[in-house]
Scaffold this motif. Structure first.
Motif, short mmCIF file in Angstrom:
data_model
loop_
_atom_site.label_atom_id
_atom_site.label_comp_id
_atom_site.label_asym_id
_atom_site.label_seq_id
_atom_site.Cartn_x
_atom_site.Cartn_y
_atom_site.Cartn_z
N ALA A 182 0.85 -1.19 0.00
CA ALA A 182 0.00 0.00 0.00
C ALA A 182 0.88 1.24 0.00
CB ALA A 182 -0.92 0.00 1.22
N HIS A 185 5.11 1.56 -3.08
CA HIS A 185 4.43 0.88 -1.98
C HIS A 185 5.37 0.58 -0.82
CE1 HIS A 185 0.67 0.40 -4.09
NE2 HIS A 185 1.25 -0.23 -5.09
N PHE A 221 -5.23 -1.28 -1.25
CA PHE A 221 -4.42 -2.32 -0.60
C PHE A 221 -4.39 -3.52 -1.53
CE2 PHE A 221 -4.50 -6.33 1.85
CZ PHE A 221 -3.23 -6.26 2.40
#
Length: 220
Positions: free
Chosen positions: A79, A98, A185
């Protein structure tokens, strides 16, 4: 790619325009938790809440949270960056933006947001920037991606309390943790899910500062 460019990718967040393109299709079909059998994509129900927590290598971080009372399920993933549906190898390049995170769904009546976050703060060193110990790169940065205003408030309050505790203990560096709303996510590949349950002797890079996180000051 030059050596200096590689270093930049590891320690600087990639520009959205330069990020890897990713893919439309998810790389992982969520299954069940290896220890509890609960679906790892469990949708929070009544009295439950979801938060994404980044504190270094997600193998050891996930174990920290599945051991806490009141946690309904955990899973690991990616994420904080622009690349959709990345692979682990892509995240490791630093070109997805991420960070490695643990998805935690917890029962707010069984564990408070503050107690969950105390485990977070004490479980790593949130002052290290784009690293945790020997694990270096943007994928290891500290992060709290919240889904409710209450968690935002708890994150900010516990961060302030921990800042004071670190200063009192002689730590000069500031907390670098990202605190912002959860966006996308992406579940990590199956071998990474509950890794230390499947590989009890596997690598765990967690290491805190040794400083306890106190209760935050009352609001107002």
């Amino acid at each position: 790619m030059s050596f200096m460019t590689m270093l930049s990718n590891k320690f600087s967040l990639v520009d959205r325009a330069a990020a890897l393109p990713g893919r439309e299709t998810a790389i992982m079909t969520p299954g069940r938790h290896a220890l509890t059998g609960v679906p790892i994509d469990l949708v929070p129900g009544e009295g439950q809440e979801e938060v994404l927590l980044g504190l270094g290598c997600f193998w050891g971080a996930e174990r920290l949270f599945w051991q806490l009372p009141g946690v309904a399920v955990t899973a690991v993933g990616y994420a904080g960056g622009p690349t959709p549906n990345p692979t682990y190898n892509e995240v490791c390049t630093g070109r997805t933006g991420h960070t490695e995170v643990v998805r935690v769904v917890f029962d707010t009546n069984a564990i408070s947001r503050e107690d969950l976050l105390r485990a977070f703060w004490e479980g790593h060193d949130p002052t290290q920037g784009m690293r945790q110990g020997n694990d270096t790169g943007t994928q290891y940065r500290s992060a709290i991606y919240y889904t409710t205003d209450q968690m935002k408030q708890a994150a900010e309050a516990t961060a302030a309390a921990y800042t004071q505790a670190l200063r009192a203990a002689g730590h000069a560096r500031a907390i670098t943790t990202e605190i912002r709303p959860m966006e996308a996510f992406y579940f990590a590949e199956e071998p990474h899910q509950q890794y230390l349950a499947k590989n009890p002797g596997g690598y765990c890079g967690l290491g805190g500062t040794g400083v306890a996180c106190p209760a935050p000051a009352p609001a107002g």
